[in-house]
Design an enzyme around this catalytic site. Structure first.
Site, PDB file in Angstrom:
ATOM      1  N   ARG A  35       0.817  -1.213   0.000  1.00 27.65           N
ATOM      2  CA  ARG A  35       0.000   0.000   0.000  1.00 27.65           C
ATOM      3  C   ARG A  35       0.856   1.271   0.000  1.00 27.65           C
ATOM      4  O   ARG A  35       0.421   2.295  -0.533  1.00 27.65           O
ATOM      5  CB  ARG A  35      -0.943  -0.004   1.218  1.00 27.65           C
ATOM      6  CG  ARG A  35      -2.116  -0.933   1.004  1.00 27.65           C
ATOM      7  CD  ARG A  35      -3.011  -0.995   2.209  1.00 27.65           C
ATOM      8  NE  ARG A  35      -4.291  -1.596   1.861  1.00 27.65           N
ATOM      9  CZ  ARG A  35      -5.226  -1.910   2.745  1.00 27.65           C
ATOM     10  NH1 ARG A  35      -5.031  -1.692   4.023  1.00 27.65           N
ATOM     11  NH2 ARG A  35      -6.361  -2.435   2.354  1.00 27.65           N
ATOM     12  N   LYS A 197     -12.592 -11.873   8.682  1.00 30.00           N
ATOM     13  CA  LYS A 197     -13.659 -10.905   8.956  1.00 30.00           C
ATOM     14  C   LYS A 197     -14.961 -11.357   8.315  1.00 30.00           C
ATOM     15  O   LYS A 197     -15.379 -10.838   7.279  1.00 30.00           O
ATOM     16  CB  LYS A 197     -13.261  -9.528   8.414  1.00 30.00           C
ATOM     17  CG  LYS A 197     -12.101  -8.875   9.153  1.00 30.00           C
ATOM     18  CD  LYS A 197     -11.881  -7.482   8.592  1.00 30.00           C
ATOM     19  CE  LYS A 197     -10.441  -7.043   8.683  1.00 30.00           C
ATOM     20  NZ  LYS A 197     -10.123  -5.989   7.726  1.00 30.00           N
ATOM     21  N   GLY A 353      -5.912  -6.573   2.058  1.00 31.77           N
ATOM     22  CA  GLY A 353      -4.577  -6.340   2.615  1.00 31.77           C
ATOM     23  C   GLY A 353      -3.868  -7.651   2.867  1.00 31.77           C
ATOM     24  O   GLY A 353      -2.703  -7.831   2.496  1.00 31.77           O
ATOM     25  N   GLY A 376     -12.385  -4.534   1.620  1.00 33.97           N
ATOM     26  CA  GLY A 376     -13.799  -4.177   1.630  1.00 33.97           C
ATOM     27  C   GLY A 376     -14.156  -3.194   0.517  1.00 33.97           C
ATOM     28  O   GLY A 376     -15.226  -3.315  -0.094  1.00 33.97           O
TER      29      GLY A 376
END
Ligand SMILES: Nc1ncnc2c1ncn2[C@@H]1O[C@H](COP(=O)(O)OP(=O)(O)OP(=O)(O)O)[C@@H](O)[C@H]1O
Ligand SMILES: O=C(O)[C@H](O)COP(=O)(O)O
Length: 394
Positions: A35, A197, A353, A376
């Site tokens: 990133r 998640k 990520g 997301g």
């Protein structure tokens, strides 16, 4: 959306929202810098024009106050290497104005984690207006956080004239690649979902059922499905309140003719540790005290076979706890299958990520079509939702 190339930053101080939410290990070393590298073209363009840069980002999910492990000071040195110059650091987002104003053209200031203020995630307008004072033009390059309507990702744009709201190169590139999958997906189209998640992703899975031919579900979230189907999952990850939804998804997949594939076996461990005792178990027969941490051999084969026959592949979330070598095989084999399919002409888009970290760590980054910096954000975009970070630039 105004693009970076349409703007001349000479003499301007740009507030640049980036997504430097990078994974850190226990000693705060960055374990994957994708990133950071991904935002560099945007930052270099501003500097080369003769502008200065004030970087805003979040890191992790702090509870609205400072937390050492989520401090962005841990990444200052890495940024210095990346840009070939010293990067200044402002320890408090609301006390950064003087430091920002003192910036000379070509200089960079990194501001402490904006989520150390609860107002950030609430999208508080006053807080956003204070952040906006840090510069004269707003650049959003935080694709990974573009699905959040937070103060620094969206609300802040209101404080700038429309001609001073700019989408960065990364944001633009990500949108272009996602569109390729959404609008020109060659079939069979396979989505592979995993990670931890569950609650973040289970709703998105539902939307993907309208788009894909195959949906492979692995990683921690698969155990909620196994339990919902009446299986014993021992101490594996579970979100009990999502079990009904899991069953509904299975039914919906059937009704829509989507091939929804769940793991049939797992590598299970007697503790959450690399040196745990391990064995292979059926996914619905995991004994108490044991937890499923990776795909088992049958599941690995089933997943890989489908991936190899696919022409478009979307992958989000690792297939197991790949950070520990004992539980990396599922993720590694699926990554290899994606690399093989890509070699054979498929378009593969990797999001998330941790998925990006896995692909890099396992050495497959050059063998896939595009690695998104969004988790997301990418999925919500794929789902057809509006991204507040993008809308705010209009
Ligand atoms: N069976 C499992 N049990 C517990 N944790 C798991 C299991 N399988 C995968 N994980 C963990 O899931 C984590 C990644 O989940 P996550 O949902 O954050 O995915 P991601 O790709 O980073 O997507 P995003 O960018 O949306 O966060 C990894 O740290 C991995 O160790
Ligand atoms: O890691 C991500 O997906 C982005 O940085 C957004 O983080 P969040 O899910 O904590 O908002």
């Amino acid at each position: 959306m105004k693009t970076l190339d349409q703007y001349n930053f000479a003499g301007k101080r740009a507030v640049v929202r980036v997504d430097f939410n990078v994974p850190l290990d226990k000693s705060f070393a960055i374990t994957d810098d994708t990133r950071i590298r991904a935002a560099t073209p945007t930052i270099k363009k501003i500097l080369q024009d003769g502008g200065s840069v004030v970087l805003l980002s979040h890191l992790g999910r702090p509870k609205g106050g400072p937390e050492e492990k989520y401090s962005l000071k841990h990444i200052v040195a890495r940024l210095g290497q990346e840009y070939g110059q010293q990067v200044q650091f402002a320890e408090d987002a609301l006390q950064a104005e003087a430091q920002a104003q003192a910036l000379q053209p070509g200089q960079i200031l990194l501001v402490e984690n904006v989520r150390f203020y609860g107002e950030e995630e609430k999208g508080n307008a006053e807080f956003a207006a204070k952040l906006a004072k840090l510069g004269q033009v707003y650049v959003n390059d935080a694709f990974g956080a573009a699905h959040r309507k937070h103060a620094s990702t969206a609300v802040i744009a209101d404080s700038f004239a429309p001609e001073d709201r700019v989408g960065g190169y990364l944001l633009q590139g990500e949108l272009d690649n996602a569109k390729k999958v959404l609008e020109q997906a060659e079939r069979p189209f396979t989505a592979i979902m995993g990670g931890a998640k569950i609650s973040d992703k289970i709703l998105i899975i539902e939307k993907l059922l309208d788009k894909v031919d195959n949906l492979l579900i692995g990683g921690g979230m698969a155990y909620t499905f196994a339990k919902a189907q009446g299986g014993q999952i021992g101490n594996s990850l579970l979100e009990a309140d999502k079990m009904d939804l899991a069953l509904e998804l299975i039914e919906k997949a059937k009704a829509k003719g989507v091939n929804l594939v769940l793991p049939t076996d797992s590598v299970i461990a007697d503790k959450f540790a690399n040196d745990a005792e391990t064995k292979v178990a059926q996914n619905n027969q995991i004994p108490d005290g044991w937890l499923g941490l990776d795909l088992g051999p049958d599941s690995i084969k089933a997943f890989s076979d489908i991936v190899r026959q696919s022409k478009t592949i979307l992958w989000n979330g690792p297939m197991g706890v790949f950070e520990m070598s004992s539980f990396a095989k599922g993720t590694e084999t699926v990554a290899q299958a994606i690399a093989d399919a890509t070699q054979a002409g498929a378009f593969s888009l990797i999001g998330g990520g941790d998925s990006a970290a896995a692909v890099n760590q396992l050495g497959f980054s050059e063998q896939v079509s595009y690695i998104s910096t969004g988790g997301g954000a990418l999925l919500e975009y794929m789902e057809g939702k509006e991204l507040p970070g993008v809308t705010a630039l209009g």
